[in-house]
Motif scaffolding. Structure first.
Motif, short mmCIF file in Angstrom:
data_model
loop_
_atom_site.label_atom_id
_atom_site.label_comp_id
_atom_site.label_asym_id
_atom_site.label_seq_id
_atom_site.Cartn_x
_atom_site.Cartn_y
_atom_site.Cartn_z
N THR A 60 37.74 -22.13 -43.65
CA THR A 60 37.28 -21.51 -44.90
C THR A 60 38.41 -21.43 -45.91
O THR A 60 39.59 -21.60 -45.59
CB THR A 60 36.75 -20.09 -44.63
N GLY A 61 38.03 -21.12 -47.15
CA GLY A 61 39.03 -20.94 -48.20
C GLY A 61 39.61 -22.23 -48.72
O GLY A 61 40.70 -22.23 -49.32
N LEU A 62 38.92 -23.36 -48.53
CA LEU A 62 39.38 -24.62 -49.09
C LEU A 62 39.07 -24.66 -50.58
O LEU A 62 37.99 -24.24 -51.01
CB LEU A 62 38.71 -25.81 -48.40
N THR A 63 39.99 -25.18 -51.38
CA THR A 63 39.70 -25.35 -52.80
C THR A 63 38.89 -26.61 -53.04
O THR A 63 38.18 -26.72 -54.04
CB THR A 63 41.00 -25.43 -53.61
N ALA A 64 38.98 -27.57 -52.10
CA ALA A 64 38.23 -28.82 -52.20
C ALA A 64 38.32 -29.51 -50.85
O ALA A 64 39.23 -29.23 -50.06
CB ALA A 64 38.80 -29.72 -53.29
N PRO A 65 37.37 -30.38 -50.52
CA PRO A 65 37.47 -31.13 -49.27
C PRO A 65 38.61 -32.13 -49.36
O PRO A 65 38.98 -32.57 -50.46
CB PRO A 65 36.11 -31.85 -49.17
N GLU A 75 42.48 -21.33 -45.66
CA GLU A 75 42.96 -19.94 -45.58
C GLU A 75 42.44 -19.23 -44.34
O GLU A 75 43.05 -18.28 -43.87
CB GLU A 75 42.54 -19.18 -46.83
N GLY A 76 41.30 -19.66 -43.81
CA GLY A 76 40.72 -18.98 -42.65
C GLY A 76 40.18 -19.97 -41.65
O GLY A 76 39.92 -21.14 -41.97
N MET A 77 40.02 -19.50 -40.41
CA MET A 77 39.52 -20.37 -39.34
C MET A 77 38.69 -19.54 -38.38
O MET A 77 39.01 -18.38 -38.10
CB MET A 77 40.68 -21.02 -38.60
N GLY A 78 37.63 -20.11 -37.87
CA GLY A 78 36.81 -19.42 -36.87
C GLY A 78 36.28 -20.38 -35.84
O GLY A 78 36.16 -21.58 -36.10
N SER A 79 35.98 -19.88 -34.67
CA SER A 79 35.36 -20.69 -33.62
C SER A 79 34.20 -19.90 -33.04
O SER A 79 34.32 -18.70 -32.79
CB SER A 79 36.37 -21.02 -32.51
N CYS A 80 33.06 -20.58 -32.85
CA CYS A 80 31.87 -19.88 -32.37
C CYS A 80 30.82 -20.89 -31.92
O CYS A 80 30.89 -22.07 -32.29
CB CYS A 80 31.29 -19.00 -33.48
N PRO A 81 29.85 -20.46 -31.12
CA PRO A 81 28.73 -21.35 -30.80
C PRO A 81 27.90 -21.59 -32.05
O PRO A 81 27.66 -20.67 -32.83
CB PRO A 81 27.93 -20.56 -29.75
N GLY A 82 27.45 -22.83 -32.25
CA GLY A 82 26.65 -23.16 -33.43
C GLY A 82 25.34 -23.81 -33.06
O GLY A 82 24.89 -23.74 -31.92
N GLY A 83 24.72 -24.48 -34.01
CA GLY A 83 23.42 -25.10 -33.78
C GLY A 83 22.36 -24.05 -33.56
O GLY A 83 22.22 -23.08 -34.31
N VAL A 84 21.59 -24.21 -32.48
CA VAL A 84 20.50 -23.27 -32.20
C VAL A 84 21.05 -21.87 -31.90
O VAL A 84 20.32 -20.88 -32.00
CB VAL A 84 19.65 -23.79 -31.02
N ALA A 85 22.34 -21.78 -31.57
CA ALA A 85 22.94 -20.47 -31.31
C ALA A 85 22.97 -19.60 -32.56
O ALA A 85 22.98 -18.37 -32.46
CB ALA A 85 24.35 -20.63 -30.76
N ASN A 86 22.99 -20.21 -33.75
CA ASN A 86 23.03 -19.42 -34.97
C ASN A 86 21.85 -18.46 -35.06
O ASN A 86 22.00 -17.26 -35.29
CB ASN A 86 23.04 -20.34 -36.20
N LEU A 87 20.64 -19.00 -34.89
CA LEU A 87 19.46 -18.15 -34.99
C LEU A 87 19.32 -17.24 -33.77
O LEU A 87 18.90 -16.09 -33.89
CB LEU A 87 18.21 -19.01 -35.15
N ALA A 88 19.72 -17.74 -32.60
CA ALA A 88 19.61 -16.93 -31.38
C ALA A 88 20.47 -15.68 -31.47
O ALA A 88 20.02 -14.57 -31.14
CB ALA A 88 20.01 -17.76 -30.16
N VAL A 89 21.70 -15.82 -31.92
CA VAL A 89 22.59 -14.67 -32.04
C VAL A 89 22.09 -13.71 -33.11
O VAL A 89 22.07 -12.49 -32.92
CB VAL A 89 24.03 -15.13 -32.35
N TYR A 144 33.76 -24.44 -48.73
CA TYR A 144 34.46 -24.37 -50.01
C TYR A 144 33.44 -24.24 -51.13
O TYR A 144 32.32 -24.73 -51.06
CB TYR A 144 35.32 -25.61 -50.24
N ARG A 145 33.83 -23.48 -52.16
CA ARG A 145 33.02 -23.30 -53.36
C ARG A 145 31.57 -22.91 -53.05
O ARG A 145 30.63 -23.45 -53.63
CB ARG A 145 33.06 -24.56 -54.22
N GLY A 146 31.39 -21.98 -52.14
CA GLY A 146 30.07 -21.46 -51.85
C GLY A 146 29.18 -22.38 -51.04
O GLY A 146 28.00 -22.10 -50.86
#
Length: 386
Positions: A60-65, A75-89, A144-146
Motif C-alpha cells: 500500500t501507499g504506492l504513488t504509482a505502479p 509505505e505499507g505491507m500486509g499478508s492475509c488469505p484472499g480470494g474466497v476468504a475475503n467474503l468468508a472472513v 495506489y490512488r484509491g
C-alpha cells in the motif's frame, strides 16, 4: 499466523512502530445477529462458499505502479488469505457461521491461510482439503490512488473444487461468483433445493464481451450484487439505475454498487426499492471491499432487515474495510462498527447529525458489551517470531 492482542492494547501496531498504513482494526466479541431465528432443526451453518483461497501480499501507499525497469517504494505491507476468504472472513466477523470449501497447499502459505481462517476467524473448513506437492495460489496486490492492481500465480487444484464443495454442510445461504459460459455450480443448486438462498456476484470480464449467459444463471439465485460497470455492461444500459431495472427482470433481489457513490437495489420479495449514498472515508486499500459489502448485505438479508437498512449496513462495512491493509483481514467486526457509531453519534457537525439519523438503527445493535480480544493484524506477520 497473526497473534492475539491483549485487551489493554499492549502489543498493538502503533507501539511496535508500524506505520499508519498497517493499522490494526478492532475485533471485539462475536455477535450472533441470527440468534432469535435459530431453531433446533435449522441449519448449523449460515453461509456456505466454495472457491480459491489465495495467499495475498498487499503493498500500500504506492504513488504509482512500477514502470518497466524501475523500483517504487511501498509505505505499507500486509499478508492475509484472499480470494474466497475475503467474503468468508467478513461474514464470520459479522456473526455468520461460515463454511468454506477450498484447496490449501501443504506449504507455509497454506499453513498460514488455514490457521488464520480456522483458528483466528472461526471459519468451518471441514469441506476443505490440504493438498501435497501443490503450492498455494499466490497474489500480489498493489494499492495506489484509491484502487489496486493484482498479479496472480496459480496452478489448478489437483482436487476438483466440485468434489470438495459437495461436502459443504447445508446452510441458510450460499454465495457464488458467476462466470460467463458456465452454469451455477451443482453444489449451489443442491443448497438452493434444500432452502438456501443463493447470493451471487460476478468478476471482471477480461474479454469484455459481457456474455448474457451470466444473466441466465440468475434464475437459480436469490440476489445479485454487481458493481455499476459490470451491471451496465451485462445489461447493455447507460446508467446504474437502468441496469438495476433490467436486472430486476432476472433475479428477485437486484443490487448495484457504485463505490463511494453508494448503492441501489430492488427487492421484489418484499416489494421494496432503495437508494443510499456512499460513505467516504480515508482509503488505504480497496482490496476485498466488494466482498465485505456482499457479506454485510447477506447478514442483513438473513436477519430480515428492511432493504434500505441492508444497503446502509453493507456500505458501512465496506467503507470501514478500506481504511486498513489487506482484503480479508481488513473486514470490520462489531467492535469497529460500535466505535464508528459511538464516534458518529456523539458528533455535533451537520454531517454527523445526518449520519446519526440515517444509521439510527445501529442503536439497536451497538454499543454492546465488547472487548478488543483478538488482533486482526494485516501486516507482514507470516513467519513472525516473538
Amino acid at each position: 499466523m497473526a497473534t492475539q492482542a491483549r485487551a489493554d492494547g499492549e502489543g498493538n501496531d502503533t507501539e511496535r512502530g508500524y506505520g499508519k498504513l498497517e493499522s490494526t482494526p478492532l475485533v471485539g466479541e462475536r455477535r450472533d445477529v441470527l440468534a432469535g431465528a435459530r431453531e433446533p432443526d435449522s441449519p448449523a451453518i449460515d453461509l456456505a462458499l466454495s472457491g480459491t483461497v489465495y495467499f495475498d501480499i498487499v503493498l500500500t501507499g504506492l504513488t504509482a505502479p512500477p514502470a518497466s525497469g524501475t523500483e517504487v517504494p511501498a509505505e505499507g505491507m500486509g499478508s492475509c488469505p484472499g480470494g474466497v476468504a475475503n467474503l468468508a472472513v467478513a461474514a464470520s466477523r459479522l456473526g455468520l457461521r461460515t463454511a468454506v470449501s477450498a484447496a490449501f497447499g501443504e506449504d507455509v502459505y497454506g499453513d498460514f491461510s488455514w490457521e488464520t481462517l480456522e483458528q483466528q476467524e472461526r471459519v468451518d473448513l471441514s469441506a476443505s482439503r490440504r493438498v501435497g506437492d501443490w503450492h498455494s495460489p499466490f497474489t500480489v496486490s498493489l494499492a495506489y490512488r484509491g484502487d489496486r492492481s493484482l498479479v496472480t500465480h496459480e496452478h489448478p487444484s489437483p482436487v476438483p473444487p466440485s468434489e470438495m464443495a459437495r461436502e459443504l454442510p447445508q446452510a441458510r445461504a450460499a454465495f457464488v461468483s458467476l462466470c460467463a459460459g458456465e452454469e451455477i455450480p451443482e453444489w449451489a443448486r443442491a443448497q438452493a433445493s434444500n432452502g438456501a438462498r443463493v447470493f451471487a456476484d460476478v468478476g471482471w470480464d477480461e474479454s469484455q464481451t459481457w456474455c448474457d449467459s451470466v444473466l441466465r444463471q440468475l434464475e437459480h439465485c436469490h440476489a445479485f450484487t454487481p458493481n455499476a460497470i459490470e451491471a451496465m455492461s451485462y445489461t447493455r444500459t447507460g446508467s446504474p439505475a437502468s441496469a438495476l431495472a433490467r436486472l430486476a427482470d432476472h433475479v428477485p433481489v437486484a443490487v448495484v454498487t457504485d463505490g463511494p457513490r453508494g448503492a441501489m437495489a430492488i427487492d421484489q420479495v418484499t416489494g421494496e426499492s432503495a437508494e443510499v449514498d456512499g460513505l467516504v472515508m480515508e482509503t488505504i486499500d480497496t482490496t476485498g471491499a466488494g466482498d465485505v459489502f456482499g457479506a454485510g448485505f447477506i447478514v442483513g438479508t438473513l436477519a430480515g432487515w428492511p432493504l434500505e437498512r441492508r444497503l446502509r449496513f453493507a456500505n458501512l462495512a465496506a467503507a470501514l474495510s478500506v481504511q486498513h491493509t489487506g482484503g480479508s483481514l481488513s473486514a470490520p467486526g462489531w467492535a469497529d462498527i460500535a466505535a464508528w457509531w459511538v464516534h458518529t453519534h456523539s458528533g455535533h457537525g451537520q454531517h454527523d447529525r445526518r449520519l446519526s439519523r440515517e444509521y439510527a438503527f445501529l442503536s439497536e445493535l451497538v454499543p454492546m458489551p465488547w472487548l478488543p480480544t483478538e488482533q486482526r493484524r494485516a501486516s507482514a506477520t507470516i513467519g513472525l517470531r516473538h
